[in-house]
Design a protein around this motif. Sequence first.
Motif, PDB file in Angstrom:
ATOM      1  N   CYS A 120       0.849  -1.192   0.000  1.00  0.00           N
ATOM      2  CA  CYS A 120       0.000   0.000   0.000  1.00  0.00           C
ATOM      3  C   CYS A 120       0.889   1.248   0.000  1.00  0.00           C
ATOM      4  O   CYS A 120       1.872   1.325   0.724  1.00  0.00           O
TER       5      CYS A 120
ATOM      6  N   CYS B  76       0.266   2.887   3.782  1.00  0.00           N
ATOM      7  CA  CYS B  76       0.586   2.237   5.061  1.00  0.00           C
ATOM      8  C   CYS B  76       1.498   1.018   4.931  1.00  0.00           C
ATOM      9  O   CYS B  76       1.790   0.359   5.922  1.00  0.00           O
TER      10      CYS B  76
ATOM     11  N   CYS C 181      -6.868  -1.101  -0.141  1.00  0.00           N
ATOM     12  CA  CYS C 181      -6.046  -1.606   0.970  1.00  0.00           C
ATOM     13  C   CYS C 181      -6.950  -1.979   2.142  1.00  0.00           C
ATOM     14  O   CYS C 181      -7.680  -1.141   2.664  1.00  0.00           O
TER      15      CYS C 181
ATOM     16  N   CYS D 242      -5.723   0.264   5.570  1.00  0.00           N
ATOM     17  CA  CYS D 242      -5.989   1.694   5.759  1.00  0.00           C
ATOM     18  C   CYS D 242      -7.134   2.206   4.881  1.00  0.00           C
ATOM     19  O   CYS D 242      -7.466   3.385   4.910  1.00  0.00           O
TER      20      CYS D 242
HETATM   21 ZN   LIG Z   1      -2.909   0.893   3.337  1.00  0.00          ZN
END
Ligand SMILES: [Zn+2]
Length: 400
Positions: free
Chosen positions: A3, A6, A45, A48
């Motif tokens: 990601c 994150c 994702c 997050c």
């Molecule tokens: Zn993420």
Amino acid sequence: MQCRVCDATELEPVLDLGNQPWCNHFLRPEEVGSEPFYPLRVVYCHRCATAQLDHTVKKEVMFGDHTYLSGVTRSLSDHFRTVADEVNQRIGNRLSSKSVLDIGSNDGTQLKHFQSLGYDVLGVESSKTTANIANEAGVPTVNEFFNLETSKTISRKFDVINAAGVFFHLEELHSVTEGIRESLSHEGIFVVQFLYMKRIIENLAFDQIYHEHLLYYNLKNIEALLNRHGLAMFDAYLSPIHGGSMIGFVTHQDVRPSTDRLNDLLKQEDSSRCNDIITYRNFSRRVDQMKQRDLAYLDSAKTAGKKIFGMGAPVKGNTLLNYFGIGKNYLECLVEKNRLRKGLVSPGMHLPVVMEDELSTPPDVYYVLAWNFKKEILANNKPLLDRGTEFYFPVDAGAA
Ligand SMILES: [Zn+2]
């Protein structure tokens, strides 16, 4: 892949728009047919909740010499004035001299509004052509990509940092965010303006998805990114610009308390479930329904012998045209005001761009790619509407 926000690896593909040309590069006639294509796919994702592209077209390819000019449309310029006034009220008169840094400053339209409020201004713009236009217009502009290194080279603090429409296409996301923290004075305000994913989903404005937009933010996930770099949003409001943009006010963490209107917006995100995977899975299905609807409309107009033109040659229009397969089979040309696109051809579908003031006969139907300027377009084309020209808006974000 990881990601972009994150670093998690739990990514799920949610919308596959196939291979598409880089949509900001309108072609010169001799380039037609040789444009490269890249995957255009959105993944979600699970940690997050940030939607993002899984393929990166190099920033040097995309931002070296783009031809998007902020100053071309009046509603955008008006919006930039509003933003300058808003932020100036927050900065107030406590400072004897005020400074602003604009990241992705384009032709300097936003900075001119700050200049008229007495700010010392500096722009950073990656497109050479556009940076030259700004410098010639008296807006000091550095022709660079902004990141931590650029921030160190500039080596000063600003009371205001602005980033309009660039924060979602950052390849060097973390370096840029660090650079912003470095360049922001202790009580300074970073104004981040970004397409609001919640609105993109509600309006089905999937054409906002293109290679330059690597990330699609809601408040929840942009906050996660900012926090990671010691910054925090303390206020935000939704503006109708580009069909729904969030204007967020950010500062160093723990400097200013959150406003009620920010807290309300966060609550609305929760109740709408716009950060949930189920919403993204539905989005893909809704886009395909939209495709069936639009092709049925264009087929019936064509069968009725109507002449159809595209209205506007916006970058996002290419995502829509390429994914729907709308080219010369339906449209004769794209009608545009931006003179930098004069004589060019749209990537992928190869539709010629024609200047609005050089048009000899208007069409029976305008398929409006620049749908975010609905109000302006309808107001400017009153005589055509009166004589029966249809304006079809594939995306309807209200009278923005
Ligand atoms: Zn993420």
